[in-house]
Design an enzyme around this catalytic site. Sequence first.
Site, mmCIF file in Angstrom:
data_model
loop_
_atom_site.group_PDB
_atom_site.id
_atom_site.type_symbol
_atom_site.label_atom_id
_atom_site.label_comp_id
_atom_site.label_asym_id
_atom_site.label_seq_id
_atom_site.Cartn_x
_atom_site.Cartn_y
_atom_site.Cartn_z
ATOM 1 N N ALA A 83 -28.007 -18.577 49.726
ATOM 2 C CA ALA A 83 -27.615 -20.059 50.085
ATOM 3 C C ALA A 83 -26.743 -20.188 51.389
ATOM 4 O O ALA A 83 -26.583 -21.318 52.097
ATOM 5 C CB ALA A 83 -26.844 -20.904 49.225
ATOM 6 N N GLY B 275 -40.102 -26.168 33.978
ATOM 7 C CA GLY B 275 -39.028 -25.486 33.515
ATOM 8 C C GLY B 275 -39.012 -24.416 34.510
ATOM 9 O O GLY B 275 -38.648 -24.787 35.685
ATOM 10 N N GLU C 56 -37.434 -29.352 40.567
ATOM 11 C CA GLU C 56 -38.491 -28.448 40.155
ATOM 12 C C GLU C 56 -38.326 -28.078 38.674
ATOM 13 O O GLU C 56 -39.579 -28.151 38.316
ATOM 14 C CB GLU C 56 -38.183 -27.143 40.808
ATOM 15 C CG GLU C 56 -38.919 -25.998 40.857
ATOM 16 C CD GLU C 56 -40.222 -26.301 41.106
ATOM 17 O OE1 GLU C 56 -41.312 -26.227 40.933
ATOM 18 O OE2 GLU C 56 -40.534 -26.386 42.541
ATOM 19 N N LYS D 160 -44.676 -35.479 32.567
ATOM 20 C CA LYS D 160 -44.980 -34.265 33.489
ATOM 21 C C LYS D 160 -46.194 -34.352 34.543
ATOM 22 O O LYS D 160 -46.239 -34.106 35.822
ATOM 23 C CB LYS D 160 -44.930 -33.113 32.863
ATOM 24 C CG LYS D 160 -43.642 -32.624 32.194
ATOM 25 C CD LYS D 160 -43.841 -31.402 31.235
ATOM 26 C CE LYS D 160 -42.370 -30.960 30.726
ATOM 27 N NZ LYS D 160 -42.433 -29.707 29.808
ATOM 28 N N VAL E 252 -40.866 -30.245 35.628
ATOM 29 C CA VAL E 252 -42.267 -30.417 35.188
ATOM 30 C C VAL E 252 -42.479 -28.859 34.613
ATOM 31 O O VAL E 252 -42.761 -29.130 33.190
ATOM 32 C CB VAL E 252 -43.251 -30.136 36.302
ATOM 33 C CG1 VAL E 252 -44.709 -30.030 35.962
ATOM 34 C CG2 VAL E 252 -43.129 -31.718 36.919
ATOM 35 N N GLY F 102 -36.448 -23.910 27.795
ATOM 36 C CA GLY F 102 -35.812 -23.004 27.464
ATOM 37 C C GLY F 102 -34.557 -22.989 28.182
ATOM 38 O O GLY F 102 -34.594 -23.405 29.317
ATOM 39 N N ILE G 101 -41.085 -22.425 35.784
ATOM 40 C CA ILE G 101 -42.392 -22.087 36.422
ATOM 41 C C ILE G 101 -42.152 -22.825 37.867
ATOM 42 O O ILE G 101 -42.242 -23.943 37.899
ATOM 43 C CB ILE G 101 -43.590 -22.536 35.567
ATOM 44 C CG1 ILE G 101 -43.608 -22.017 34.199
ATOM 45 C CG2 ILE G 101 -44.812 -22.075 36.237
ATOM 46 C CD1 ILE G 101 -44.597 -22.942 33.311
#
Length: 411
Positions: free
Chosen positions: A31, A129, A124, A200, A127, A298, A131
């Site tokens: 960052a 998780g 992000e 989603k 939709v 998860g 991925i």
Amino acid sequence: MVDIAIMGHGVVGSGVAEVVLKNADLIEARAKNGVNIKYILDLREFPGLSYSEKFTKDFNVILNDPEVRVVAEVMGGLHPAYEFTKALLEAGKSVVTSNKELVAEKGSELLKIAEEKNVNYLFEASVGGGIPVLRPIVQCLAANDIFEVQGILNGTTNYIMTQMVTKGVSFEEALAEAQRLGYAEKDPTADIEGHDACRKICILAALAFGKHVNPNIIHTEGITKITSADTQYADFAGCVIKLIGRAKRTEDGKCFVTVYPAMVSRKHQLAQVDDVFNAVLVRGDAVGDVMFYGRGAGKLPTASAVVADIVDCVKHLDARKYLSWEHVEDDFLTDYREATVKMCVRVKANECRESVKAEAEKLFGEILVLGRNGEPQDEIAFITPYAAEKSLLSQLEKLPGTVISTLRILD
């Protein structure tokens, strides 16, 4: 050092705190600035944690602190998440979220506020998780005219369907097992009725086509009516059944968006996605088919995506990122029944199978008759040729029998 806040300390929120604290040095390097969790908003008590002193029950503490530049909203639901997010953006704070319901319903409004205030609203995790799929669609596939997105967007239903296909169990048995393992909630309605997948695919469609898609008007079917007989007929046809979210642009520039269980050929990329895994297939004019695959939910996978958005916001404190879509009237969407499909049809014959078969051939032309173990003498299942769904359904009303079920076949 940039101060952040986390709203919600449930499964995802606690995961966000864990990842930020555990990977502090790595996050700072990426960052280009340190990240400090200043507040965690939750009405519950969490004594004994290494960061227990950071908790607050008052949203206004976060809202009115000018040192808090980025807030992670991981509360879920529409209210008060919508009101809190809107107030934060209007106050000039960037917000990241995993809240698919909020993004799907209010995304266009919140993105507009973010643009006006020169801050970021990133999602992000909403939709796939963990991925990575939204950034690749917007950035990596930016040179493509994306004309279709389809995917397995809910791990709970995918686990249930996998158990029904591989073990031959009933829907009720597979759901009970999913609940026992913690894959399904005590109240699984949002998953098994398709609402989660609907939100989603609406987000994916909005990003792919640049226009807001209202989840409240999308044709959505769940998996509760799928039976073992359906999975056996699908197997005979060389297919498996998956709950599919699909958004496709039509030749006139409109789009149809749907969620429904479909028979998927075992040769199709999505057919091999089993258990709690998710996959999103994107079709572009230049790149062809691209698929994103992984665990769609998860604690830590979802937290991973939330923290990645936090890093992005910290790196771009005074600049907006790329996510946006236009709010349009609902006539952007076209009637899904106009789409051309094949269907698998199960019929209980009033007279005999052969009379139903003969009439089906008159109505549809060449059909493919299916079979299964223990098939009743008065039942017949067949696959129609391609036709507009509206036309197929109209023709089915003329069959001499009772239609038990219909399943679309994914192309």
